[in-house]
Write an enzyme that holds these catalytic residues in place. Structure first.
Site, PDB file in Angstrom:
ATOM      1  N   GLY A  58      33.617  38.926  52.692  1.00  0.00           N
ATOM      2  CA  GLY A  58      32.205  38.871  53.027  1.00  0.00           C
ATOM      3  C   GLY A  58      31.269  38.826  51.829  1.00  0.00           C
ATOM      4  O   GLY A  58      30.187  39.546  51.589  1.00  0.00           O
ATOM      5  N   ALA A  88      30.912  33.849  48.915  1.00  0.00           N
ATOM      6  CA  ALA A  88      31.790  32.786  49.425  1.00  0.00           C
ATOM      7  C   ALA A  88      31.987  32.955  51.090  1.00  0.00           C
ATOM      8  O   ALA A  88      31.761  31.734  51.849  1.00  0.00           O
ATOM      9  CB  ALA A  88      33.260  32.617  48.820  1.00  0.00           C
ATOM     10  N   ILE A 116      36.299  47.982  50.070  1.00  0.00           N
ATOM     11  CA  ILE A 116      36.803  47.387  48.694  1.00  0.00           C
ATOM     12  C   ILE A 116      35.482  46.485  48.413  1.00  0.00           C
ATOM     13  O   ILE A 116      35.345  46.699  47.058  1.00  0.00           O
ATOM     14  CB  ILE A 116      37.583  46.137  49.608  1.00  0.00           C
ATOM     15  CG1 ILE A 116      38.849  46.674  49.898  1.00  0.00           C
ATOM     16  CG2 ILE A 116      37.880  45.129  48.445  1.00  0.00           C
ATOM     17  CD1 ILE A 116      39.993  45.715  50.383  1.00  0.00           C
ATOM     18  N   LYS A 150      15.348  28.499  37.874  1.00  0.00           N
ATOM     19  CA  LYS A 150      15.920  28.258  36.827  1.00  0.00           C
ATOM     20  C   LYS A 150      15.975  26.687  36.444  1.00  0.00           C
ATOM     21  O   LYS A 150      16.422  25.945  37.207  1.00  0.00           O
ATOM     22  CB  LYS A 150      17.456  28.545  36.931  1.00  0.00           C
ATOM     23  CG  LYS A 150      18.458  28.184  35.792  1.00  0.00           C
ATOM     24  CD  LYS A 150      19.767  28.576  36.344  1.00  0.00           C
ATOM     25  CE  LYS A 150      20.861  27.862  35.476  1.00  0.00           C
ATOM     26  NZ  LYS A 150      22.314  28.456  35.676  1.00  0.00           N
ATOM     27  N   VAL A 158      42.126  44.236  55.914  1.00  0.00           N
ATOM     28  CA  VAL A 158      43.402  43.548  56.334  1.00  0.00           C
ATOM     29  C   VAL A 158      44.453  44.110  55.601  1.00  0.00           C
ATOM     30  O   VAL A 158      44.426  44.197  54.422  1.00  0.00           O
ATOM     31  CB  VAL A 158      43.206  41.969  56.173  1.00  0.00           C
ATOM     32  CG1 VAL A 158      44.651  41.323  56.286  1.00  0.00           C
ATOM     33  CG2 VAL A 158      42.136  41.301  56.832  1.00  0.00           C
ATOM     34  N   THR A 198      28.761  27.737  37.917  1.00  0.00           N
ATOM     35  CA  THR A 198      29.336  26.523  38.541  1.00  0.00           C
ATOM     36  C   THR A 198      30.150  27.188  39.832  1.00  0.00           C
ATOM     37  O   THR A 198      30.525  26.395  40.760  1.00  0.00           O
ATOM     38  CB  THR A 198      30.187  25.649  37.804  1.00  0.00           C
ATOM     39  OG1 THR A 198      31.064  26.407  37.107  1.00  0.00           O
ATOM     40  CG2 THR A 198      29.612  24.763  37.084  1.00  0.00           C
ATOM     41  N   TYR A 211      30.673   7.993  30.394  1.00  0.00           N
ATOM     42  CA  TYR A 211      30.733   7.231  31.763  1.00  0.00           C
ATOM     43  C   TYR A 211      31.104   8.241  32.680  1.00  0.00           C
ATOM     44  O   TYR A 211      32.356   8.800  32.433  1.00  0.00           O
ATOM     45  CB  TYR A 211      31.482   6.059  31.617  1.00  0.00           C
ATOM     46  CG  TYR A 211      31.155   5.051  30.720  1.00  0.00           C
ATOM     47  CD1 TYR A 211      30.044   3.990  31.054  1.00  0.00           C
ATOM     48  CD2 TYR A 211      31.584   4.827  29.212  1.00  0.00           C
ATOM     49  CE1 TYR A 211      29.382   3.249  30.067  1.00  0.00           C
ATOM     50  CE2 TYR A 211      31.250   4.075  28.370  1.00  0.00           C
ATOM     51  CZ  TYR A 211      29.960   2.983  28.643  1.00  0.00           C
ATOM     52  OH  TYR A 211      29.571   2.202  27.795  1.00  0.00           O
TER      53      TYR A 211
HETATM   54  C1  LIG Z   1      31.770  37.908  35.299  1.00  0.00           C
HETATM   55  C2  LIG Z   1      31.325  36.907  36.441  1.00  0.00           C
HETATM   56  C3  LIG Z   1      30.063  36.203  36.519  1.00  0.00           C
HETATM   57  C4  LIG Z   1      29.744  35.378  37.516  1.00  0.00           C
HETATM   58  N1  LIG Z   1      28.531  34.719  37.336  1.00  0.00           N
HETATM   59  C5  LIG Z   1      28.414  33.648  38.066  1.00  0.00           C
HETATM   60  C6  LIG Z   1      27.262  32.934  38.081  1.00  0.00           C
HETATM   61  O1  LIG Z   1      26.229  33.320  37.289  1.00  0.00           O
HETATM   62  N2  LIG Z   1      26.992  31.846  39.007  1.00  0.00           N
HETATM   63  C7  LIG Z   1      27.882  31.589  39.869  1.00  0.00           C
HETATM   64  O2  LIG Z   1      27.923  30.528  40.448  1.00  0.00           O
HETATM   65  N3  LIG Z   1      29.202  32.327  39.973  1.00  0.00           N
HETATM   66  C8  LIG Z   1      29.328  33.492  39.061  1.00  0.00           C
HETATM   67  N4  LIG Z   1      30.400  33.974  39.360  1.00  0.00           N
HETATM   68  C9  LIG Z   1      31.266  33.674  40.701  1.00  0.00           C
HETATM   69  C10 LIG Z   1      30.795  34.306  41.711  1.00  0.00           C
HETATM   70  O3  LIG Z   1      30.659  35.766  41.461  1.00  0.00           O
HETATM   71  C11 LIG Z   1      31.636  34.027  42.747  1.00  0.00           C
HETATM   72  O4  LIG Z   1      32.159  32.937  43.003  1.00  0.00           O
HETATM   73  C12 LIG Z   1      30.805  34.457  44.129  1.00  0.00           C
HETATM   74  O5  LIG Z   1      30.356  35.935  44.078  1.00  0.00           O
HETATM   75  C13 LIG Z   1      32.038  34.472  45.375  1.00  0.00           C
HETATM   76  O6  LIG Z   1      32.914  35.513  45.189  1.00  0.00           O
HETATM   77  P1  LIG Z   1      33.826  35.697  46.453  1.00  0.00           P
HETATM   78  O7  LIG Z   1      32.951  35.728  47.597  1.00  0.00           O
HETATM   79  O8  LIG Z   1      34.886  34.488  46.223  1.00  0.00           O
HETATM   80  O9  LIG Z   1      34.651  37.008  46.175  1.00  0.00           O
HETATM   81  P2  LIG Z   1      34.078  38.559  46.350  1.00  0.00           P
HETATM   82  O10 LIG Z   1      32.545  38.811  46.043  1.00  0.00           O
HETATM   83  O11 LIG Z   1      35.002  39.451  45.526  1.00  0.00           O
HETATM   84  O12 LIG Z   1      34.230  38.939  47.919  1.00  0.00           O
HETATM   85  C14 LIG Z   1      35.522  39.160  48.273  1.00  0.00           C
HETATM   86  C15 LIG Z   1      35.357  39.712  49.834  1.00  0.00           C
HETATM   87  O13 LIG Z   1      36.572  39.810  50.292  1.00  0.00           O
HETATM   88  C16 LIG Z   1      36.667  41.226  50.927  1.00  0.00           C
HETATM   89  N5  LIG Z   1      38.190  41.524  50.932  1.00  0.00           N
HETATM   90  C17 LIG Z   1      39.013  41.541  50.011  1.00  0.00           C
HETATM   91  N6  LIG Z   1      40.353  42.186  50.364  1.00  0.00           N
HETATM   92  C18 LIG Z   1      39.999  42.333  51.672  1.00  0.00           C
HETATM   93  C19 LIG Z   1      40.984  42.937  52.772  1.00  0.00           C
HETATM   94  N7  LIG Z   1      42.144  43.339  52.303  1.00  0.00           N
HETATM   95  N8  LIG Z   1      40.256  43.114  53.871  1.00  0.00           N
HETATM   96  C20 LIG Z   1      39.121  42.753  54.054  1.00  0.00           C
HETATM   97  N9  LIG Z   1      38.167  42.236  53.262  1.00  0.00           N
HETATM   98  C21 LIG Z   1      38.780  42.118  51.874  1.00  0.00           C
HETATM   99  C22 LIG Z   1      35.920  42.201  50.088  1.00  0.00           C
HETATM  100  O14 LIG Z   1      35.553  43.479  50.721  1.00  0.00           O
HETATM  101  C23 LIG Z   1      34.801  41.044  49.609  1.00  0.00           C
HETATM  102  O15 LIG Z   1      33.715  41.112  50.938  1.00  0.00           O
HETATM  103  C24 LIG Z   1      30.642  34.972  38.405  1.00  0.00           C
HETATM  104  C25 LIG Z   1      31.949  35.713  38.462  1.00  0.00           C
HETATM  105  C26 LIG Z   1      32.400  36.426  37.439  1.00  0.00           C
HETATM  106  C27 LIG Z   1      33.709  37.383  37.386  1.00  0.00           C
END
Ligand SMILES: Cc1cc2nc3c(=O)[nH]c(=O)nc-3n(C[C@H](O)[C@H](O)[C@H](O)COP(=O)(O)OP(=O)(O)OC[C@H]3O[C@@H](n4cnc5c(N)ncnc54)[C@H](O)[C@@H]3O)c2cc1C
Length: 506
Positions: free
Chosen positions: A15, A18, A44, A80, A189, A348, A433
């Site tokens: 959650g 993504a 988490i 932005k 999970v 990105t 290109y």
């Molecule tokens: C340093 C840094 C800077 C960034 N800056 C940017 C930016 O400026 N612009 C941009 O577009 N992107 C940026 N990103 C990327 C961006 O943060 C992510 O793409 C975006 O937040 C999506 O993250 P996510 O949802 O994939 O993962 P997360 O936010 O890590 O979410 C993971 C989810 O899975 C759940 N989960 C994990 N394991 C379990 C389990 N066993 N059981 C149940 N739930 C579980 C967690 O509770 C959480 O809800 C950055 C990333 C980093 C590392």
């Protein structure tokens, strides 16, 4: 598709941005009797960064019929126009990679071709003065076409994205998705059961003992890749040798001065520092290579270069730049950090989530999970992320910096062949290109290449068909229109105050 094979049960794990983007978009797009459940664990938590975006997000919001003013208020967002790169090409240099166009095409050629000749003649100003975004950003100006702008004015077509609070963004999308029938399940999970016959994911078990079965599983579990990697052992291509930064330290700080309408990226001795202005605070982070810089020094550098007082303890994040070998494997599609990671230099990642969701909706499978669909999905996803990867590598490689081992490594490292070709072509006569549907267009590549001191040896031969006097007039007319438009734009802060300031207690 036979009735029996229709997809009726989708499970999203995670959650963060993504997971909730996927839940919101699927709930909106699938006008079918499909159950969508999202499992997340408060214990988490989420990564909590990811606050700068690219203009494509506006199309995502539009497709969900999200009202912009309501959205910007809810996420305490700012606008932005691009990214300012400081000390990247060389120490003391700066340029803005702006969204939007540079000048306008003339006689079938992009404007920068004419600028190259003017520049060679010593008659051009900096490239940034010929683009609305790059001229407005450092002057702190902003306007959007949604405001009171005459339809024919260039001001009605300003290209922009948002900065927002990542936590508020996920919360906003959660409300949106739950209102459209997505069921949220709180829990961790702890086990993934695979079907013996074909290795498909059959069900998940939560710490509470609850079992959750599904037909399509969307892995949004972050870097751990709970389903795509830990359960399905998909494999990962590591790109650290091209993008050597592998850690980030993030810290919010008090707002100091007006919010700039751009993200700032300042190169440091072994990486770079971001500054993302929000309505109520500033997001900061130092992205660096642990091979060249100890964590403590990275944290000190960050804290010594904040505009305002730190509001929390700095947080260390570790990552490996690269991608899953297959982003869709069996009945699991990975999105967000679970699918791979490109460091945030050009903001990105959220865009890649968005395009992964759009691709999944386009290629929506039935329960058989056609291998041909998977192959197509994976090929498109791989192409997309690899072209962005090359664009990021360009920033590191095309530098005159040799002041640290890190920059020496970047300048001398071997780079992917397609990027070699892009640079060679541009160095020769300023040509670029775009390949098929790659994300970054000509204006992005041109701004970064020139900003990083790659000056073409010549220009397109057809430029010489334009007499010098006419060429000079073209340059002056573009610059004049840009300057007049920038003068007419309000200050970014004023614009926010007028149209989308978040309530103080929100
Ligand atoms: C340093 C840094 C800077 C960034 N800056 C940017 C930016 O400026 N612009 C941009 O577009 N992107 C940026 N990103 C990327 C961006 O943060 C992510 O793409 C975006 O937040 C999506 O993250 P996510 O949802 O994939 O993962 P997360 O936010 O890590 O979410 C993971 C989810 O899975 C759940 N989960 C994990 N394991 C379990 C389990 N066993 N059981 C149940 N739930 C579980 C967690 O509770 C959480 O809800 C950055 C990333 C980093 C590392």
């Amino acid at each position: 598709m036979t009735h029996d094979a229709r997809l009726s049960n989708i499970v999203i794990v995670g959650g963060g941005s993504a997971g909730w983007m996927a839940a919101a978009a699927l709930a909106h797009a699938l006008e079918l009797p499909v159950s969508i459940r999202l499992i997340e664990s408060d214990e988490i938590g989420t990564i909590g960064v990811g606050e700068a975006t690219v203009p494509h997000l506006r199309a995502f919001n539009d497709s969900l019929r999200i009202d912009e003013v309501e959205f910007v208020r809810a996420v305490r967002g700012t606008f932005k126009l691009g990214i300012q790169f400081v000390d990247w090409g060389s120490i003391g240099s700066r340029y803005v990679h702006g969204f939007g166009t540079i000048g306008h095409d003339f006689r079938g050629l992009p404007f920068h071709q004419y600028w190259l000749k003017l520049h060679a003649q010593g008659k051009a100003q900096e490239l940034g003065e010929y683009s609305l975004n790059t001229a407005a950003a450092p002057r702190g100006k902003f306007i959007s076409g949604a405001s009171d702008v005459p339809a024919g004015s260039p001001l009605a077509r300003v290209a922009y994205a948002y900065h927002f609070d990542a936590g508020l963004y996920a919360r906003y999308l959660r409300r949106y998705a739950e209102a459209r029938g997505v069921k949220r399940i709180e829990g961790e999970v702890v086990d993934v059961k695979l079907r013996a016959a074909d290795g498909f994911i059959e069900s998940l078990t939560l710490k509470s003992g609850m079992n959750i079965d599904g037909e399509l599983f969307i892995d949004c579990s972050g870097f751990r890749g709970l389903l795509i990697e830990q359960a399905l052992k998909t494999g990962y291509d590591d790109w650290t040798h091209w993008l050597p930064c592998d850690r980030a330290i993030a810290v919010p700080s008090e707002k100091a001065g007006p919010a700039t309408p751009y993200t700032r990226s300042t190169a440091r001795t072994a990486g770079w520092q971001w500054r993302i202005p929000l309505q109520h605070r500033t997001g900061n982070g130092h992205v660096y290579s642990s091979h060249y810089l100890p964590d403590q020094e990275a944290a000190d550098t960050l804290l010594n270069h904040l505009d305002g007082r730190a509001l929390a303890e700095p947080r260390l994040l570790k990552f490996t730049t690269g991608r899953r070998r297959r982003m869709w494997n069996r009945n699991c599609v990975a999105l967000g950090l679970a699918s791979g990671f490109l460091e945030p230099l050009e903001s990105t990642s959220i865009y890649l989530v968005q395009s992964g969701i759009a691709r999944l909706i386009q290629m929506l499978p039935d329960r058989h999970m056609s291998e041909a669909l998977q192959q197509r999905y994976n090929a498109e996803a791989a192409f997309e992320i690899e072209r962005i990867r090359d664009f990021l590598i360009l920033h590191y490689h095309a530098t005159r910096r040799r002041d640290s081992e890190f920059w020496k490594y970047c300048a001398h490292m071997s780079i992917p062949e397609p990027l070699e070709q892009v640079i060679r072509l541009f160095r020769d006569s300023g040509r670029f290109y775009r390949n098929a549907e790659e994300m970054f267009a000509l204006t992005s590549w041109v701004q970064v290449m020139i900003g990083q001191h790659i000056m073409p040896a010549s220009h397109h031969p057809l430029v010489d068909a334009v007499p010098d006097a006419e060429l000079a007039k073209l340059g002056e007319s573009v610059r004049g229109v840009v300057a007049a438009c920038v003068a007419a734009m309000p200050e970014h802060e004023q614009f926010i105050a007028r149209c989308c300031q978040a309530p103080v207690a929100a």
